[in-house]
Design a protein around this motif. Sequence first.
Motif, PDB file in Angstrom:
ATOM      1  N   ALA A 345       0.824  -1.210   0.000  1.00 19.65           N
ATOM      2  CA  ALA A 345       0.000   0.000   0.000  1.00 19.65           C
ATOM      3  C   ALA A 345       0.851   1.250   0.000  1.00 19.65           C
ATOM      4  CB  ALA A 345      -0.915  -0.011   1.223  1.00 19.65           C
ATOM      5  N   THR A 346       1.877   1.265   0.830  1.00 14.55           N
ATOM      6  CA  THR A 346       2.763   2.419   0.929  1.00 14.55           C
ATOM      7  C   THR A 346       4.025   1.991   1.650  1.00 14.55           C
ATOM      8  OG1 THR A 346       2.895   4.774   1.567  1.00 14.55           O
ATOM      9  CG2 THR A 346       1.832   3.268   3.129  1.00 14.55           C
ATOM     10  N   TYR A 347       5.117   2.702   1.387  1.00 15.14           N
ATOM     11  CA  TYR A 347       6.399   2.403   2.011  1.00 15.14           C
ATOM     12  C   TYR A 347       6.848   3.611   2.826  1.00 15.14           C
ATOM     13  CZ  TYR A 347      11.351   1.702   2.780  1.00 15.14           C
ATOM     14  OH  TYR A 347      12.586   1.602   3.390  1.00 15.14           O
ATOM     15  N   LEU A 348       7.270   3.367   4.070  1.00 15.40           N
ATOM     16  CA  LEU A 348       7.742   4.408   4.978  1.00 15.40           C
ATOM     17  C   LEU A 348       9.233   4.215   5.218  1.00 15.40           C
ATOM     18  CD1 LEU A 348       4.880   4.075   7.629  1.00 15.40           C
ATOM     19  CD2 LEU A 348       4.906   5.494   5.565  1.00 15.40           C
ATOM     20  N   ASN A 349      10.025   5.256   5.004  1.00 18.66           N
ATOM     21  CA  ASN A 349      11.485   5.149   5.103  1.00 18.66           C
ATOM     22  C   ASN A 349      12.026   6.016   6.241  1.00 18.66           C
ATOM     23  OD1 ASN A 349      13.903   3.998   3.681  1.00 18.66           O
ATOM     24  ND2 ASN A 349      14.496   6.155   3.701  1.00 18.66           N
ATOM     25  N   PHE A 350      12.949   5.440   7.006  1.00 18.60           N
ATOM     26  CA  PHE A 350      13.493   6.148   8.171  1.00 18.60           C
ATOM     27  C   PHE A 350      15.009   6.008   8.182  1.00 18.60           C
ATOM     28  CE2 PHE A 350       9.254   4.474   9.151  1.00 18.60           C
ATOM     29  CZ  PHE A 350       8.578   5.684   9.183  1.00 18.60           C
ATOM     30  N   ASP A 351      15.671   7.043   7.715  1.00 16.48           N
ATOM     31  CA  ASP A 351      17.129   7.053   7.566  1.00 16.48           C
ATOM     32  C   ASP A 351      17.672   8.266   8.309  1.00 16.48           C
ATOM     33  OD1 ASP A 351      19.738   6.844   6.785  1.00 16.48           O
ATOM     34  OD2 ASP A 351      19.341   6.772   4.637  1.00 16.48           O
ATOM     35  N   MET A 352      18.116   8.055   9.550  1.00 16.17           N
ATOM     36  CA  MET A 352      18.645   9.085  10.448  1.00 16.17           C
ATOM     37  C   MET A 352      17.495   9.865  11.099  1.00 16.17           C
ATOM     38  SD  MET A 352      21.898  10.428   8.187  1.00 16.17           S
ATOM     39  CE  MET A 352      22.557  11.461   9.495  1.00 16.17           C
ATOM     40  N   VAL A 353      17.157   9.490  12.324  1.00 13.63           N
ATOM     41  CA  VAL A 353      16.069  10.161  13.039  1.00 13.63           C
ATOM     42  C   VAL A 353      16.503  10.601  14.437  1.00 13.63           C
ATOM     43  CG1 VAL A 353      14.195   9.069  11.745  1.00 13.63           C
ATOM     44  CG2 VAL A 353      15.117   7.911  13.765  1.00 13.63           C
ATOM     45  N   GLY A 354      17.818  10.831  14.612  1.00 13.82           N
ATOM     46  CA  GLY A 354      18.299  11.292  15.909  1.00 13.82           C
ATOM     47  C   GLY A 354      19.483  12.223  15.812  1.00 13.82           C
ATOM     48  N   SER A 355      19.556  13.014  14.751  1.00 16.46           N
ATOM     49  CA  SER A 355      20.729  13.859  14.506  1.00 16.46           C
ATOM     50  C   SER A 355      20.942  14.873  15.621  1.00 16.46           C
ATOM     51  CB  SER A 355      20.583  14.581  13.168  1.00 16.46           C
ATOM     52  OG  SER A 355      20.363  13.652  12.125  1.00 16.46           O
ATOM     53  N   PRO A 356      22.203  15.147  15.985  1.00 14.14           N
ATOM     54  CA  PRO A 356      22.477  16.001  17.148  1.00 14.14           C
ATOM     55  C   PRO A 356      22.074  17.463  16.972  1.00 14.14           C
ATOM     56  CG  PRO A 356      24.512  15.380  16.031  1.00 14.14           C
ATOM     57  CD  PRO A 356      23.434  14.559  15.424  1.00 14.14           C
ATOM     58  N   ASN A 357      22.097  17.971  15.753  1.00 15.27           N
ATOM     59  CA  ASN A 357      21.674  19.350  15.481  1.00 15.27           C
ATOM     60  C   ASN A 357      20.423  19.278  14.600  1.00 15.27           C
ATOM     61  OD1 ASN A 357      22.036  22.172  15.751  1.00 15.27           O
ATOM     62  ND2 ASN A 357      23.062  22.287  13.780  1.00 15.27           N
ATOM     63  N   ASP A 461      20.634  12.730  19.507  1.00  7.96           N
ATOM     64  CA  ASP A 461      19.875  13.644  20.356  1.00  7.96           C
ATOM     65  C   ASP A 461      18.629  12.929  20.876  1.00  7.96           C
ATOM     66  OD1 ASP A 461      17.596  15.748  20.757  1.00  7.96           O
ATOM     67  OD2 ASP A 461      19.472  16.868  20.906  1.00  7.96           O
ATOM     68  N   PRO A 462      18.488  12.784  22.192  1.00 11.00           N
ATOM     69  CA  PRO A 462      17.348  12.016  22.729  1.00 11.00           C
ATOM     70  C   PRO A 462      15.995  12.663  22.462  1.00 11.00           C
ATOM     71  CG  PRO A 462      18.624  13.025  24.498  1.00 11.00           C
ATOM     72  CD  PRO A 462      19.414  13.220  23.247  1.00 11.00           C
ATOM     73  N   THR A 463      15.950  13.997  22.388  1.00  9.91           N
ATOM     74  CA  THR A 463      14.671  14.661  22.106  1.00  9.91           C
ATOM     75  C   THR A 463      14.205  14.349  20.694  1.00  9.91           C
ATOM     76  OG1 THR A 463      15.166  16.450  23.650  1.00  9.91           O
ATOM     77  CG2 THR A 463      13.495  16.876  21.973  1.00  9.91           C
ATOM     78  N   ALA A 464      15.108  14.493  19.735  1.00  9.32           N
ATOM     79  CA  ALA A 464      14.754  14.174  18.350  1.00  9.32           C
ATOM     80  C   ALA A 464      14.343  12.712  18.231  1.00  9.32           C
ATOM     81  CB  ALA A 464      15.937  14.463  17.427  1.00  9.32           C
ATOM     82  N   LEU A 465      15.094  11.836  18.886  1.00  6.22           N
ATOM     83  CA  LEU A 465      14.799  10.407  18.802  1.00  6.22           C
ATOM     84  C   LEU A 465      13.410  10.096  19.358  1.00  6.22           C
ATOM     85  CD1 LEU A 465      16.070   7.653  18.008  1.00  6.22           C
ATOM     86  CD2 LEU A 465      16.740   7.416  20.414  1.00  6.22           C
TER      87      LEU A 465
END
Length: 587
Positions: A345-357, A461-465
């Motif tokens: 149906a759809t593809y979801l991609n997650f490449d880097m979701v905790g960058s420090p800045n 970065d824990p907030t971003a994560l």
Amino acid sequence: MRPRTFVPSAAAASLVLAVLSAAPVGAAPADALRAAADPLPLEDLVTGDAVMDRLEELQAIADANGNSRALETPGYEASAVYVEEALTAAGYTPERQYFTFEDLVVDELSLTAAGVAPADDLYAAEFSPATPDDGVTGPIVQPVDQLRQGCTAADWDGVDATGSVALVSRGACAFSVKVTNAMADGAVAVILYNNVDEPLNPTLGAAGAWVPTVGLSLSDGQAILAALEGGAAAEATYDYQFHVDEFETFNVLAQTPGGRTNNVVMAGAHLDGVEEGPGINDNGTGSMAILEVAVQLAAAAETDGWPDNAVRFAWWGAEEVGLVGSTHYVDDLVANDPAALDDIATYLNFDMVGSPNYIIGVYDADESTYEAPVEVPAGSPETEDVFTDYFDQIGQPWVDTEFSGRSDYQAFINNGVPSSGLFTGADGQKTAEEVALFGGTEGINYDPNYHSPQDTIDNVDPTALDIMSRAIAHAVASLADDTFAVNGAGNPELTALTAETRCVNGTAVVAVRATNDETGWADVRIATDFGQKKFTKVGAGKNAYQSFSTRSASVEAGSATVSAYRWNDGDPRHQYYDVPYDAISCG
């Protein structure tokens, strides 16, 4: 699953079937049917702390295996085992998809510029061609903008770069833009130096025809600049040679045991890292986020049941050497099981979701900020909306990031699969506007440790994560419950629809057949000018069949109307099909 086109049987091959989406009189309008009532609240169960715990395990794996989780290393194998063991404990049956591919092995990589031999590691840009056998030598030139970044054609005004080696600073635009501009001015090679004191491992993109390009650290770049200012000869020699070798690695795949397998939601992240570091932000963060989502989805299903649509999780191999694992997966479906590709149906991609800045970035499928350099499949903007609506609902600022195809969704969108994803940034520089939204530091990279030995657990970065992990969980749960807005699926589907005319004892008869293509029951109604018949709770894969007498010796060509009904968390869903039949005379 993208919208399907019905193909008539051989007996009706010359006829055309129109699949209509119009609702019957009195039915709820389509907009009222767009969202499921009660998707699992996974965003309350998937936390940044839990994902960080999993990243600690990846860091320990890297520490024990030479500080790397790259393909064909013990670190990659141990990472995959960790994922597989967590999935198995949660009730999944993970599978490895092995594949082989060819990639280059560096034989020679050296640079001397203005008499300076760089002290730090050199990296030939990904997708850079080799130099001639004896290297390439030419005068050193630089763009004329203040920061020597060369991001526009105007930055080369007044510079004759013909036959030269261009010396360009990192920052403000993609490496490919810098190299393109230098090439347009005549450069035969490009040296890219970092804007932070770390080695630089640039990538250009597979689609371009590039000149040999190399990356080096800020300190090495500054040493070359100092030598030029001191009067050293402005000449550089760059030698880059490689050969191609064969490698074997694998993807890890797991699917929920429940849910419709003809309308699968996919979530993917690459599991491999670069050779130079442990790869914790890139891309341990995406890999561990979808792992935690998979585990929590299984736990919630024990009490709430599996969602309507199956969810397939993928941990891609060999992303860092050219998106090889995800491309192999899609190409294999195209060649061997195209129906299974159509069922995504759809593809979801997650490449880097905790960058420090970090930024909170969503792939700009609707092109509201960036014109996409690729074709955006239908349904992708609606997939993007799942993320952006969630952020808006919780009051979380977000920004668009270019729908570029430069990650593991590339093969999916190239084959028409709707896609979107999240991104906290890599080698771009944070703007003042982004600082106002997310905090952080203006003018430095979103991830200053991108593709470096310093991409450790301390680089996350824990907030971003936490923000991104919860958003991933929300999107997976929402789409697993309902993809109606993306592809119209959720309406019950029928297949093998036929309407045939025949003669019985001199009377024209219209016989209509339809097969329930759902994984559960559906109500089916067959209507003709000569009568109608309702079938209640037709089972999965079962047929609804009715023969109607016309009470006449002949009948003109016409069509039967076949409709199917289901309910999704109380929302009525219906699909109409017009099935044509031929004229016949029995006299």
